[in-house]
Write a protein that holds these residues in place. Structure first.
Motif, PDB file in Angstrom:
ATOM      1  N   PHE A 129       0.947  -1.226   0.085  1.00  0.00           N
ATOM      2  CA  PHE A 129       0.071   0.130  -0.142  1.00  0.00           C
ATOM      3  C   PHE A 129       0.866   1.124  -0.026  1.00  0.00           C
ATOM      4  CE2 PHE A 129      -2.856  -2.785   2.356  1.00  0.00           C
ATOM      5  CZ  PHE A 129      -3.654  -3.189   1.344  1.00  0.00           C
ATOM      6  N   ASN A 130       2.105   0.941   0.249  1.00  0.00           N
ATOM      7  CA  ASN A 130       3.269   2.254   0.499  1.00  0.00           C
ATOM      8  C   ASN A 130       4.164   2.386  -0.892  1.00  0.00           C
ATOM      9  OD1 ASN A 130       3.819   4.479   1.773  1.00  0.00           O
ATOM     10  ND2 ASN A 130       5.388   3.550   2.816  1.00  0.00           N
ATOM     11  N   ASN A 131       4.305   1.276  -1.484  1.00  0.00           N
ATOM     12  CA  ASN A 131       5.348   1.328  -2.552  1.00  0.00           C
ATOM     13  C   ASN A 131       5.032   1.378  -3.852  1.00  0.00           C
ATOM     14  OD1 ASN A 131       4.543  -1.370  -2.888  1.00  0.00           O
ATOM     15  ND2 ASN A 131       6.613  -2.436  -2.226  1.00  0.00           N
ATOM     16  N   GLY A 132       3.642   1.665  -4.157  1.00  0.00           N
ATOM     17  CA  GLY A 132       3.280   1.745  -5.569  1.00  0.00           C
ATOM     18  C   GLY A 132       2.739   0.537  -6.099  1.00  0.00           C
ATOM     19  N   GLY A 133       2.274  -0.342  -5.006  1.00  0.00           N
ATOM     20  CA  GLY A 133       1.671  -1.590  -5.319  1.00  0.00           C
ATOM     21  C   GLY A 133       2.514  -2.893  -5.487  1.00  0.00           C
ATOM     22  N   GLN A 134       3.853  -2.704  -5.157  1.00  0.00           N
ATOM     23  CA  GLN A 134       4.642  -3.798  -5.512  1.00  0.00           C
ATOM     24  C   GLN A 134       4.585  -4.812  -4.283  1.00  0.00           C
ATOM     25  OE1 GLN A 134       8.652  -3.045  -6.839  1.00  0.00           O
ATOM     26  NE2 GLN A 134       7.971  -0.652  -6.996  1.00  0.00           N
ATOM     27  N   ARG A 135       4.888  -6.159  -4.566  1.00  0.00           N
ATOM     28  CA  ARG A 135       4.988  -7.077  -3.441  1.00  0.00           C
ATOM     29  C   ARG A 135       6.169  -6.911  -3.024  1.00  0.00           C
ATOM     30  NH1 ARG A 135       6.196 -10.686   0.025  1.00  0.00           N
ATOM     31  NH2 ARG A 135       5.376 -12.905  -0.322  1.00  0.00           N
ATOM     32  N   ALA A 136       6.340  -6.916  -1.604  1.00  0.00           N
ATOM     33  CA  ALA A 136       7.645  -6.701  -0.778  1.00  0.00           C
ATOM     34  C   ALA A 136       8.068  -8.046  -0.248  1.00  0.00           C
ATOM     35  CB  ALA A 136       7.478  -5.630   0.274  1.00  0.00           C
ATOM     36  N   TYR A 137       9.192  -8.310   0.036  1.00  0.00           N
ATOM     37  CA  TYR A 137       9.965  -9.402   0.690  1.00  0.00           C
ATOM     38  C   TYR A 137      10.728  -8.896   1.643  1.00  0.00           C
ATOM     39  CZ  TYR A 137       8.048 -11.882  -3.523  1.00  0.00           C
ATOM     40  OH  TYR A 137       7.381 -12.249  -4.576  1.00  0.00           O
ATOM     41  N   SER A 138      10.165  -9.252   3.053  1.00  0.00           N
ATOM     42  CA  SER A 138      11.120  -8.843   4.003  1.00  0.00           C
ATOM     43  C   SER A 138      12.435  -9.351   3.861  1.00  0.00           C
ATOM     44  CB  SER A 138      10.334  -9.209   5.271  1.00  0.00           C
ATOM     45  OG  SER A 138      10.001 -10.438   5.310  1.00  0.00           O
ATOM     46  N   HIS A 139      13.420  -8.681   4.361  1.00  0.00           N
ATOM     47  CA  HIS A 139      14.774  -9.318   4.420  1.00  0.00           C
ATOM     48  C   HIS A 139      15.784  -8.343   5.374  1.00  0.00           C
ATOM     49  CE1 HIS A 139      14.689  -6.166   1.061  1.00  0.00           C
ATOM     50  NE2 HIS A 139      16.002  -6.167   1.497  1.00  0.00           N
ATOM     51  N   ALA A 140      16.801  -8.827   5.810  1.00  0.00           N
ATOM     52  CA  ALA A 140      17.640  -7.931   6.661  1.00  0.00           C
ATOM     53  C   ALA A 140      18.936  -8.045   6.501  1.00  0.00           C
ATOM     54  CB  ALA A 140      17.381  -8.535   8.201  1.00  0.00           C
ATOM     55  N   ILE A 141      19.706  -8.881   5.370  1.00  0.00           N
ATOM     56  CA  ILE A 141      20.946  -8.983   5.039  1.00  0.00           C
ATOM     57  C   ILE A 141      21.059  -8.432   3.614  1.00  0.00           C
ATOM     58  CG2 ILE A 141      23.112 -10.421   4.801  1.00  0.00           C
ATOM     59  CD1 ILE A 141      21.615 -12.151   7.170  1.00  0.00           C
ATOM     60  N   THR A 142      22.035  -7.560   3.392  1.00  0.00           N
ATOM     61  CA  THR A 142      22.281  -7.074   1.996  1.00  0.00           C
ATOM     62  C   THR A 142      23.537  -7.637   1.542  1.00  0.00           C
ATOM     63  OG1 THR A 142      23.323  -4.966   2.877  1.00  0.00           O
ATOM     64  CG2 THR A 142      21.034  -5.007   2.139  1.00  0.00           C
ATOM     65  N   ARG A 143      24.470  -7.633   2.384  1.00  0.00           N
ATOM     66  CA  ARG A 143      25.893  -8.334   1.854  1.00  0.00           C
ATOM     67  C   ARG A 143      26.659  -9.035   3.183  1.00  0.00           C
ATOM     68  NH1 ARG A 143      27.534  -3.908   0.470  1.00  0.00           N
ATOM     69  NH2 ARG A 143      29.484  -3.229   1.596  1.00  0.00           N
ATOM     70  N   ILE A 144      27.416  -9.740   2.760  1.00  0.00           N
ATOM     71  CA  ILE A 144      28.382 -10.296   3.695  1.00  0.00           C
ATOM     72  C   ILE A 144      29.724 -10.435   3.344  1.00  0.00           C
ATOM     73  CG2 ILE A 144      28.859 -12.388   5.164  1.00  0.00           C
ATOM     74  CD1 ILE A 144      25.910 -13.040   5.064  1.00  0.00           C
ATOM     75  N   GLU A 145      30.869  -9.810   4.017  1.00  0.00           N
ATOM     76  CA  GLU A 145      32.115  -9.813   3.630  1.00  0.00           C
ATOM     77  C   GLU A 145      33.175 -10.335   4.664  1.00  0.00           C
ATOM     78  OE1 GLU A 145      32.074  -6.082   1.847  1.00  0.00           O
ATOM     79  OE2 GLU A 145      32.672  -5.239   3.610  1.00  0.00           O
ATOM     80  N   THR A 146      34.253 -10.733   4.276  1.00  0.00           N
ATOM     81  CA  THR A 146      35.164 -10.923   5.329  1.00  0.00           C
ATOM     82  C   THR A 146      35.943  -9.532   5.611  1.00  0.00           C
ATOM     83  OG1 THR A 146      37.080 -11.202   3.559  1.00  0.00           O
ATOM     84  CG2 THR A 146      35.833 -13.042   4.331  1.00  0.00           C
ATOM     85  N   PRO A 147      36.691  -9.456   6.781  1.00  0.00           N
ATOM     86  CA  PRO A 147      37.368  -8.012   7.095  1.00  0.00           C
ATOM     87  C   PRO A 147      38.118  -7.417   6.200  1.00  0.00           C
ATOM     88  CG  PRO A 147      37.154  -9.538   9.031  1.00  0.00           C
ATOM     89  CD  PRO A 147      36.924 -10.443   7.781  1.00  0.00           C
ATOM     90  N   ASP A 148      38.708  -8.444   5.173  1.00  0.00           N
ATOM     91  CA  ASP A 148      39.617  -7.617   4.127  1.00  0.00           C
ATOM     92  C   ASP A 148      38.755  -7.196   2.810  1.00  0.00           C
ATOM     93  OD1 ASP A 148      38.929 -10.235   3.065  1.00  0.00           O
ATOM     94  OD2 ASP A 148      40.851 -10.922   2.988  1.00  0.00           O
ATOM     95  N   GLY A 149      37.429  -7.266   2.931  1.00  0.00           N
ATOM     96  CA  GLY A 149      36.490  -7.107   1.928  1.00  0.00           C
ATOM     97  C   GLY A 149      36.238  -8.016   0.729  1.00  0.00           C
ATOM     98  N   THR A 150      36.472  -9.049   0.954  1.00  0.00           N
ATOM     99  CA  THR A 150      36.047 -10.451   0.069  1.00  0.00           C
ATOM    100  C   THR A 150      34.475 -10.440   0.327  1.00  0.00           C
ATOM    101  OG1 THR A 150      38.333 -11.427   0.238  1.00  0.00           O
ATOM    102  CG2 THR A 150      36.457 -12.838  -0.618  1.00  0.00           C
TER     103      THR A 150
END
Length: 657
Positions: free
Chosen positions: A493-514
């Motif tokens: 109802f708030n994003n233009g009528g699109q189906r939203a998928y709840s999620h929390a993680i966008t990226r995972i990497e090692t401390p050196d950036g891998t």
């Protein structure tokens, strides 16, 4: 001779002859002694039997004990986790990311003294079992009539943590003692203390003193101050309750108790105690948001699975916003802590999502220290009238209009007679007014007219994943959902009528950036057409402006949503949006008992308004434009019967509805 055969003389060994009689011994005395001490032999026999049974029981217990010979002083360690919000700010740390074990020789003496003062004062004097301490604890518990002291030594606690379950049984306690003796025979005192400090839980996901020092103070354990050491030692009794990440004042008070114990046992001087007590202990900023631990708990295991390298140090980039999280925690606690505002509700949960379903804030309960149960994702409760948004959206897709008129009058289906809140009815009203004032009977009429199956399919299309019962009470939200589920479905109802998928993680990497994992940025399918979306947003904003959700309003902000209340005030909801953020709030009691008179337009709406007023604004999504016709002709009688077959059928029967 006959008399002699009938009464033969006693055999020699039975004759009481002078030569067999002891000097001064009398037959009467021997008989009396037998009677007096005859109980000794059976009692001794009973003790022998009990001893044999006990020995056999101990042997059986010992056979099931794990071997400590393979215990490694340097076990393989789980990699540390660092959680960042969507702007790269640290949310929390889990585990000892530096991978260094705690060694007694490397730690400050006052840290060791603080732990011993709290947990085991005679640690260096006993052989695994402190009989004096156990007796003292037993007496204290008997006097109090409950468990107020524990008699377990550090060695016993280590044995339990390494090898046993936390169940409280006699067998487990005996096994604990046996293993304590074995550990004392196998390792030195310093090695045992190192093992304990390396594995004991300090709360907030921190296992081991090094992880705790990093978690709470952002430094190594060897660099802790006396006050910080006392605070960590104070956590051992009740890690969640005394965690400074949950309640800094309570943690500081507990640290003062530890300092007093250290002074009483001669481990620090009076001057050191006073100086440490007067020196403020500053908790690391990333540990100052207790509610975020619900969020971290939720995604920690998923992060390791997605990374595929569970023993590596990981940096997890998330969708959370620290500022929004703090605003959510403050909004929830400020309402629930106020008796007038909470109206009898003792618990609550809040989930806020970005337009794509990314979790911006998550509060799983009133106090993480008291309960780690995440109600935002685990509690399944009836949504009540908050489900009506899907009923009306389905009706508009099916051809109904906000201006259509339906009877807001009592109705009955056999033995079931649903009622409006307060048993108030308005007669013929528009669907817009029925939604704004949350008429139950009109919602049921609309759902029956549209088709329950169609309503359920629309709700599922938007994101409701729980099973929806297709009975007439469905229109009133009589099934169960989670706050996260409801927030996800409302996001359309708030994003233009699109189906939203709840999620929390966008990226995972090692401390050196891998980069080990990165979420694909995919747009959801359009699940609401422009006409339906425009009508629903207009009606939801009317709910906050003029209807049941007025407590959610914030001056100068466009807010839309829907309230929900279930029977006997067991559950109260508000689900809605402002700018680019969508949120669902639930309040009630964990045991599903009635929550006073808490309704959706009360505590949940107030929480939403407070949250929106203090959380950062999320950029709005452009909504599709559909212009409602200025004039819509009134339907004729035939068209009216088609649109409201229930009322028409009851009218033909001459009955009341």
């Amino acid at each position: 001779m006959a008399n002699d055969r009938r009464n033969p003389p006693p055999p020699p060994w039975r004759r009481d002859t002078p030569e067999r009689r002891s000097p001064g011994r009398k037959p009467a005395a021997r008989s009396s002694a037998r009677k007096r001490f005859g109980w000794v032999r059976p009692v001794l026999s009973l003790f022998v039997v009990i001893g044999l049974i006990g020995a056999g029981w101990l042997v059986m217990i010992a056979r099931d004990l794990p071997s400590i010979d393979t215990l490694d002083l340097d076990p393989p360690r789980m990699g540390g986790l660092v959680f960042l919000d969507h702007e790269g700010r640290t949310i929390a740390r889990r585990g000892a990311g530096h991978g260094r074990e705690a060694r007694v020789d490397d730690l400050p003496d006052y840290l060791i003294d603080a732990v011993l003062a709290v947990e085991d004062r005679r640690f260096y004097d006993h052989m695994g079992i402190d009989l004096r301490g156990t007796t003292r604890a037993l007496i204290a518990n008997l006097r109090a009539g409950r468990v107020v002291q524990g008699g377990s030594t550090i060695t016993q606690q280590l044995a339990k943590n390494l090898f046993l379950t936390p169940e409280r049984t006699l067998t487990r306690k005996v096994q604990e003692m046996m293993l304590a003796f074995a550990l004392e025979a196998r390792f030195s005192k310093d090695e045992i203390l190192s093992l304990y400090l390396d594995r004991v839980y300090f709360g907030a996901g921190a296992w081991g003193v090094e992880a705790a020092a990093q978690r709470y103070f952002g430094r190594d354990a060897r660099d802790l101050t006396l006050g910080e050491a006392a605070l960590l030692a104070g956590l051992l009794k009740a890690p969640s309750r005394y965690s400074p990440a949950s309640d800094t004042a309570r943690a500081a008070a507990r640290a003062t108790v530890v300092l007093d114990l250290m002074y009483e046992t001669g481990r620090i001087s009076e001057e050191e105690r006073i100086e440490a007590a007067n020196t403020p202990v500053r908790v690391a900023r990333e540990a100052s948001s207790p509610g975020a631990q619900y969020f971290v708990d939720w995604i920690a295991e998923e992060a390791r699975e997605l990374a595929g390298e569970p023993r590596a140090d990981l940096v997890i980039h998330t969708t959370l916003d620290i500022d929004a999280q703090r605003a959510a925690e403050q909004a929830l606690t400020s309402v629930l802590d106020n008796d007038e505002l909470s109206r009898g509700a003792t618990q609550g949960a809040l989930v806020a999502l970005a337009p794509d379903g990314g979790v911006r804030a998550m509060v799983g309960g009133r106090d993480y220290a008291q309960s780690q149960f995440n109600r935002a994702v685990l509690a399944r409760r009836q949504p009540g009238s908050a489900f009506k948004a899907f009923v009306y959206a389905a009706a508009f897709e099916g051809g109904l209009r906000p201006s259509d008129i339906r009877d807001d009058l009592p109705i009955a289906f056999g033995d079931w007679s649903p009622q409006n809140y307060g048993d108030q009815y308005r007669g013929p009203i528009s669907l817009r007014d029925a939604f704004v004032h949350s008429s139950n009977v009109v919602a049921i009429r609309v759902a029956e007219e549209t088709g329950r199956g169609y309503v359920a399919r629309l709700a599922e299309r938007l994101g409701i994943e729980s099973e929806i019962r297709l009975d007439r009470s469905m229109a009133l939200g009589s099934f169960e959902v989670t706050p996260l589920e409801l927030a996800t479905a409302y996001t359309a109802f708030n994003n233009g009528g699109q189906r939203a998928y709840s999620h929390a993680i966008t990226r995972i990497e090692t401390p050196d950036g891998t980069v080990l994992y990165e979420r694909e940025d995919t747009r959801g399918l359009i699940v609401l057409d422009a006409r339906t979306l425009t009508r629903m947003r207009s009606m939801m904003e009317d709910v906050v402006r003029d209807g049941t959700g007025r407590a959610a309003s914030v001056p100068g902000r466009t807010i839309g949503g829907k309230t929900g209340t279930t029977n006997d005030f067991r559950d109260a909801w508000f689900a809605g949006y402002s700018d680019g953020i969508t949120a669902a709030i639930w309040v009630g009691n964990d045991d599903s008992s009635p929550a006073g008179n808490a309704v959706g337009g009360g505590p949940p709406a107030s929480i939403f308004g407070s949250f929106v007023a203090h959380a950062p604004r999320e950029p709005s999504v452009a909504q599709p434009v559909w212009n409602e016709p200025v004039y819509e002709p009134e339907p004729d009688a035939e068209d009216e019967e088609r649109r409201d077959p229930i009322s028409s059928f009851l009218a033909r029967l001459g009955g009341r509805d």
